[in-house]
Every structure is written in C-alpha cells, then in structure tokens.
Design a protein around this motif. Structure first.
Motif, mmCIF file in Angstrom:
data_model
loop_
_atom_site.group_PDB
_atom_site.id
_atom_site.type_symbol
_atom_site.label_atom_id
_atom_site.label_comp_id
_atom_site.label_asym_id
_atom_site.label_seq_id
_atom_site.Cartn_x
_atom_site.Cartn_y
_atom_site.Cartn_z
ATOM 1 N N ASN A 277 -9.999 3.425 -3.569
ATOM 2 C CA ASN A 277 -9.798 2.483 -2.458
ATOM 3 C C ASN A 277 -8.848 1.347 -2.860
ATOM 4 O OD1 ASN A 277 -10.191 1.673 0.202
ATOM 5 N ND2 ASN A 277 -11.881 0.297 -0.343
ATOM 6 N N THR A 278 -7.783 1.721 -3.563
ATOM 7 C CA THR A 278 -6.754 0.767 -3.976
ATOM 8 C C THR A 278 -5.571 0.878 -3.027
ATOM 9 O OG1 THR A 278 -7.426 1.070 -6.283
ATOM 10 C CG2 THR A 278 -5.293 0.029 -5.909
ATOM 11 N N SER A 279 -4.921 -0.231 -2.737
ATOM 12 C CA SER A 279 -3.789 -0.250 -1.806
ATOM 13 C C SER A 279 -2.665 0.678 -2.286
ATOM 14 C CB SER A 279 -3.249 -1.673 -1.674
ATOM 15 O OG SER A 279 -1.988 -1.668 -1.036
ATOM 16 N N ILE A 280 -2.323 1.663 -1.469
ATOM 17 C CA ILE A 280 -1.224 2.560 -1.822
ATOM 18 C C ILE A 280 0.106 1.811 -1.748
ATOM 19 C CG2 ILE A 280 -0.001 4.678 -1.159
ATOM 20 C CD1 ILE A 280 -2.667 5.809 -0.223
ATOM 21 N N ASN A 281 0.225 0.886 -0.794
ATOM 22 C CA ASN A 281 1.439 0.066 -0.719
ATOM 23 C C ASN A 281 1.684 -0.649 -2.042
ATOM 24 O OD1 ASN A 281 1.887 0.810 1.882
ATOM 25 N ND2 ASN A 281 1.460 -1.188 2.808
ATOM 26 N N GLN A 282 0.642 -1.276 -2.575
ATOM 27 C CA GLN A 282 0.794 -2.026 -3.822
ATOM 28 C C GLN A 282 1.026 -1.102 -5.017
ATOM 29 O OE1 GLN A 282 -2.680 -4.638 -3.871
ATOM 30 N NE2 GLN A 282 -1.493 -6.256 -2.875
ATOM 31 N N LEU A 283 0.390 0.072 -5.011
ATOM 32 C CA LEU A 283 0.648 1.038 -6.081
ATOM 33 C C LEU A 283 2.096 1.509 -6.029
ATOM 34 C CD1 LEU A 283 -2.603 3.214 -6.010
ATOM 35 C CD2 LEU A 283 -1.863 1.699 -7.855
ATOM 36 N N TYR A 284 2.607 1.756 -4.810
ATOM 37 C CA TYR A 284 4.018 2.155 -4.668
ATOM 38 C C TYR A 284 4.933 1.109 -5.309
ATOM 39 C CZ TYR A 284 3.506 6.131 -1.423
ATOM 40 O OH TYR A 284 3.248 7.357 -0.853
ATOM 41 N N MET A 285 4.715 -0.144 -4.958
ATOM 42 C CA MET A 285 5.588 -1.198 -5.476
ATOM 43 C C MET A 285 5.385 -1.400 -6.978
ATOM 44 S SD MET A 285 7.358 -1.878 -2.930
ATOM 45 C CE MET A 285 8.317 -3.216 -3.633
ATOM 46 N N ALA A 286 4.162 -1.168 -7.453
ATOM 47 C CA ALA A 286 3.891 -1.308 -8.892
ATOM 48 C C ALA A 286 4.633 -0.257 -9.706
ATOM 49 C CB ALA A 286 2.395 -1.212 -9.159
ATOM 50 N N GLY A 287 4.965 0.877 -9.088
ATOM 51 C CA GLY A 287 5.651 1.939 -9.813
ATOM 52 C C GLY A 287 7.154 1.773 -9.899
ATOM 53 N N VAL A 288 7.727 0.862 -9.118
ATOM 54 C CA VAL A 288 9.189 0.731 -9.069
ATOM 55 C C VAL A 288 9.756 0.283 -10.412
ATOM 56 C CG1 VAL A 288 11.115 -0.532 -8.032
ATOM 57 C CG2 VAL A 288 9.258 0.318 -6.580
ATOM 58 N N LEU A 289 9.285 -0.853 -10.925
ATOM 59 C CA LEU A 289 9.836 -1.405 -12.171
ATOM 60 C C LEU A 289 9.578 -0.498 -13.375
ATOM 61 C CD1 LEU A 289 11.346 -3.637 -13.597
ATOM 62 C CD2 LEU A 289 9.214 -4.960 -13.737
ATOM 63 N N ILE B 284 7.609 6.702 -9.963
ATOM 64 C CA ILE B 284 8.419 6.102 -8.898
ATOM 65 C C ILE B 284 7.858 6.540 -7.547
ATOM 66 C CG2 ILE B 284 10.732 6.067 -7.860
ATOM 67 C CD1 ILE B 284 11.866 6.494 -10.673
ATOM 68 N N PRO B 285 7.684 5.618 -6.597
ATOM 69 C CA PRO B 285 7.126 5.996 -5.295
ATOM 70 C C PRO B 285 8.104 6.855 -4.486
ATOM 71 C CG PRO B 285 7.889 3.724 -5.259
ATOM 72 C CD PRO B 285 7.998 4.181 -6.684
ATOM 73 N N PRO B 286 7.562 7.753 -3.619
ATOM 74 C CA PRO B 286 6.141 8.024 -3.412
ATOM 75 C C PRO B 286 5.622 8.932 -4.518
ATOM 76 C CG PRO B 286 7.420 9.493 -2.064
ATOM 77 C CD PRO B 286 8.415 8.593 -2.754
ATOM 78 N N SER B 287 4.364 8.833 -4.827
ATOM 79 C CA SER B 287 3.784 9.624 -5.899
ATOM 80 C C SER B 287 2.483 10.240 -5.417
ATOM 81 C CB SER B 287 3.518 8.736 -7.120
ATOM 82 O OG SER B 287 2.596 9.319 -7.999
ATOM 83 N N ILE B 288 2.330 11.539 -5.635
ATOM 84 C CA ILE B 288 1.086 12.203 -5.253
ATOM 85 C C ILE B 288 -0.100 11.598 -6.013
ATOM 86 C CG2 ILE B 288 -0.169 14.399 -5.447
ATOM 87 C CD1 ILE B 288 2.465 15.808 -4.744
ATOM 88 N N LEU B 289 0.125 11.247 -7.272
ATOM 89 C CA LEU B 289 -0.969 10.657 -8.058
ATOM 90 C C LEU B 289 -1.395 9.305 -7.493
ATOM 91 C CD1 LEU B 289 -0.123 11.452 -11.796
ATOM 92 C CD2 LEU B 289 -1.344 12.816 -10.100
ATOM 93 N N MET B 290 -0.435 8.528 -6.975
ATOM 94 C CA MET B 290 -0.778 7.234 -6.372
ATOM 95 C C MET B 290 -1.607 7.426 -5.105
ATOM 96 S SD MET B 290 2.732 5.064 -6.861
ATOM 97 C CE MET B 290 3.410 4.737 -8.502
ATOM 98 N N ILE B 291 -1.285 8.457 -4.344
ATOM 99 C CA ILE B 291 -2.042 8.737 -3.120
ATOM 100 C C ILE B 291 -3.471 9.136 -3.477
ATOM 101 C CG2 ILE B 291 -2.209 10.319 -1.158
ATOM 102 C CD1 ILE B 291 0.888 10.376 -1.173
ATOM 103 N N VAL B 292 -3.609 10.013 -4.481
ATOM 104 C CA VAL B 292 -4.949 10.418 -4.921
ATOM 105 C C VAL B 292 -5.708 9.215 -5.469
ATOM 106 C CG1 VAL B 292 -6.218 11.836 -6.583
ATOM 107 C CG2 VAL B 292 -4.249 12.800 -5.379
ATOM 108 N N TRP B 293 -5.038 8.402 -6.285
ATOM 109 C CA TRP B 293 -5.680 7.221 -6.874
ATOM 110 C C TRP B 293 -6.149 6.268 -5.783
ATOM 111 C CZ3 TRP B 293 -6.428 6.204 -12.139
ATOM 112 C CH2 TRP B 293 -6.959 4.946 -12.435
ATOM 113 N N GLY B 294 -5.285 6.011 -4.807
ATOM 114 C CA GLY B 294 -5.661 5.110 -3.719
ATOM 115 C C GLY B 294 -6.851 5.620 -2.934
ATOM 116 N N GLY B 295 -6.912 6.946 -2.732
ATOM 117 C CA GLY B 295 -8.026 7.523 -2.001
ATOM 118 C C GLY B 295 -9.327 7.476 -2.782
ATOM 119 N N VAL B 296 -9.256 7.728 -4.084
ATOM 120 C CA VAL B 296 -10.470 7.782 -4.916
ATOM 121 C C VAL B 296 -11.037 6.386 -5.154
ATOM 122 C CG1 VAL B 296 -11.365 8.349 -7.217
ATOM 123 C CG2 VAL B 296 -9.832 9.942 -6.046
#
Length: 431
Positions: free
Chosen positions: A168-180, A154-166
């Motif tokens: 170059n994936t949108s953190i916004n979209q990863l955040y929303m992908a984790g909701v459901l 569920i956002p925010p997630s430290i793993l999503m931030i690391v994933w987005g940085g490594v």
C-alpha cells in the motif's frame, strides 16, 4: 505448531527444492503444502483460495499490459527507430555500440517495466553485432544483461506496481523515486563502457551530423510519446497504473500496425500468444508466493522476528543496509516478485520500527532485487543473455563482477543520502 518450527519447515523445503532445480513457482507451492497438511485447522483448499485471492487484483492487470506493450515495440519496429536515434546521440563515444546498448535500455525501460523482456530483445539485437565489431563476447553479454536491469528501476516498473499493491505504498512516489537511481546507474554503465573501450580499443563511430540527429529525432518522437503516456498519465492522475498500461498497449498497437505498418494480424497473434505465456509464468509465481506469504502472516512469523530485531534498535541507515543485503542475497535464488511478497512482508514491520521511510524502503529493495537479476545462480537477465548466444554463465562472471561493483556504490549512496533520492517523490502526491 510454533512460528519457528513452521519457518524452518517452509524455508527448508523451499531451499531444498531450489537446490534440486525445481522451478521457483513450484518450489514455493511445495513449501506451502506441509503446513497445510500438518495443521488440523488448515487444509489444502486454503492454498487455492489464497492464490486466487491474490489474482483478484485490478492493479495486477498492469503486468500483462506492460509486457504486451514491450513485445509490440520490439515486433513493430519501434525499438529500431529508438536505436537509430540513440546512435545519433551517443554513437561518437568510445565503445559506440555498447553505449547505444545502455542508452536504449534506459529508453526501453520507460515502456516495458520488465528487465527480462529488455534482456531478451537487447540480446538478439546487440550481442552478436558487438562481437562482429571486435568486442569481447564476455563483455558484450555482460553489458547487455547489466543494462537490462534498468527496466525495473526506471518507471514504469512492474516491480513497483507489485510493491505498491502489496505494501500500500504510493506508486506515483515509487515511480519518481526510481528516476534518479535509474539515471545514475545508466551513467555508471556508460562510464564502464568508456573505460573498457579505452583499455581494449573498442571501435568508435563517426559523430552524427546535426541533420542526421534531427531526422532520427523526428522519426523517434512518436515512439517516445509512449513513456509520456504511461508515466505522465499516472502522475497527472489521468490513469491508474493498469489503465496507463492499457493506453500504452493501444498506442504501441497503433504505431506498430498503422503508423509504421510492421505488424499485421498474423504477427499480432504471435505477439499476443508470447505475452500470454510470459504473463502466465509471472503471475503463477506471484500466486504461489502469495500463499507462502499468507502462511507466514498466519503463523505470525514476521512479528516473532521484529521482537528479536527490536532489541538492537537499528536506525534507518543501518536498517537500509540490512534490507539491501537481504534482498541482494535473496535475489541470487528467488525471482523478484515472490521475493517482494515473502521477504518484504517479513522485513516491513522491522523497517517501520526503525523509522525508515516506506518509499525509501521500496526503492532500495527494488534496486537490490534488480541486481539479483545478474547474480547467479538465479540471475535471470544474465541467463537469458548467455542463452541467446549459447555461452556458459561462468565465462562472463568476471566482467559482470567488475560492472556490478560501481553499481553497488550507487545503492550504498541511496541508503546513506535518503533525502537526495526522496526529493522527487516528495514533489508528487501519494496516490
């Protein structure tokens, strides 16, 4: 040295070090030393250079800020207010205290971004309290550990931030992908508690009155603003991920020191020290993993693997199950952050070749890695929960396995029906 030889050498040293119980961060460092020494074109200064390059990231500053916000919530009485609000909502369901445990993990996930921080706080709050009310110790530990993994989905997630940085994936979209997925897993866990409560006759609280619900809601509203600041500010483009972490810290500090007045300068010093220690451990592990990943890229090991996989021409669905299976296995032995950097880097070219959506790749991988937090021998959330009450892990494996099975069905549905789970990410901008 050939890519195959280097891969065998590095992974051989890594797993040998893990078997003799060398900490993961140091095991990764040891696995990098031999190629650096044996290759005449490299030397040990590369190790320090690559590690410090990985630390030179504005995005990664979000990690200590989210951990500090979580610690301020626990110390400042914010978690207690959320507990009372949660009790007024679900306290009348069978297995009341365990239901509160799950829902509070969902709420806490909206602030901390760290499953280990959630497990540590929830273990102190719930396990012994549930046992005193007649819950089995094994069940109490298991549901506490299992619900804690929601914090990295569920956002925010430290793993999503690391994933987005490594990647170059949108953190916004990863955040929303984790909701459901996060809400579905929370619902599955509540259903599990319901079934246990009916079979084992766990206690149920009296339904809260509407007045009690309103009162606890009003008290909890200031605490619930925190997830809105973190996630809402990021999605609306007001803050970067790091800046939203800073705002969360400032707001949590205001609540803890000024509004609720449960943290003084003495307590703040202790919170800052604990956060510094925990952040240093996480970031050191990230640094050594980055060196490991740099060496994999230097010897073109991922490219060698993609040539092998390309011959089978896997589609997105098959590739999704391969990704989930690999991360479920790796998560049993490695911490999530180094697993992302090392294994994710190897899998990413193969995923791109299969046509799998990069956001889908990210959320499937993060969810599978989250499950690794409750699967031994690594299973950090499970270890923390067991250590809190001095119970051996082997005594709770049966209940953990029972709880994990329906959660794996949610992971399978994420792979089989990508359009459903990518609906929300496609509504936001790719920032």
């Amino acid at each position: 040295m050939t890519p195959g030889f280097v891969a065998a050498l590095m992974f051989g040293v890594l797993f040998a070090a893990l078997v003799i119980r060398i900490p993961v961060a140091f095991a990764l460092a040891l696995a990098c030393v031999l190629p650096l020494v044996l290759d005449p074109q490299l030397n040990l200064t590369v190790f320090m250079s690559a590690m410090f390059t990985s630390f030179n990231s504005f995005l990664l500053l979000a990690v200590p800020f989210f951990l500090l916000a979580a610690n301020l919530m626990n110390t400042g009485g914010i978690t207690d207010r959320l507990f009372n609000w949660t009790r007024s909502m679900v306290g009348h369901l069978p297995g009341s205290l365990a239901q509160i445990n799950v829902v509070l993990s969902v709420l806490f996930a909206g602030v901390s971004g760290s499953s280990t921080a959630d497990a540590a706080s929830q273990a102190k709050l719930f396990i012994n309290a549930q046992v005193k009310e007649g819950y089995d110790m094994s069940f109490s530990i298991s549901i506490t550990a299992v619900s804690a993994i929601l914090a990295v989905i569920i956002p925010p997630s430290i793993l999503m931030i690391v994933w987005g940085g490594v990647f170059n994936t949108s953190i916004n979209q990863l955040y929303m992908a984790g909701v459901l997925p996060g809400l579905l897993l929370g619902g599955v866990q509540m259903a599990i508690v319901y079934a246990y409560a009916k079979i084992r006759h766990y206690p149920t609280y009296q339904r809260a009155t509407f007045t009690e619900f309103l009162r606890t809601t009003v008290i909890a509203v200031p605490a619930m603003v925190t997830p809105g600041i973190i996630v809402g500010g990021k999605l609306l483009g007001w803050f970067t991920a790091t800046e939203s972490g800073c705002m969360a810290v400032l707001y949590a500090m205001f609540l803890a020191m000024v509004f609720y007045r449960e943290v003084g300068w003495k307590e703040l010093k202790s919170v800052l020290f604990d956060t510094g220690v925990f952040s240093a451990i996480s970031l050191f592990c990230l640094g050594t993993a980055s060196v490991f990943g740099w060496l994999l890229a230097y010897y073109k090991i991922p490219q060698s693997l993609i040539g092998f996989i390309a011959a089978y021409d896997f589609g997105p669905t098959t590739m999704g199950f391969i990704v989930a299976g690999v991360f479920l296995l790796v998560g049993c032995f490695l911490d999530a952050i180094p697993a992302i950097i090392i294994v994710g880097t190897v899998l990413q070219p193969m995923v791109a070749h299969s046509g799998m959506d990069p956001v889908h790749f990210g959320i499937v991988s993060i969810t599978a890695l989250a499950f690794g937090l409750i699967t031994p021998p690594y299973g950090l959330c499970l270890l923390i929960s067991c250590a809190a009450v001095d119970v051996k892990v082997v005594k709770v494996l049966k209940d953990v396995s029972i709880m994990l099975f329906p959660m794996l069905l949610v992971l399978a549905s994420m792979i089989l029906f990508p359009s459903v789970f990518l609906f929300l990410p496609r509504l936001v901008s790719a920032q």
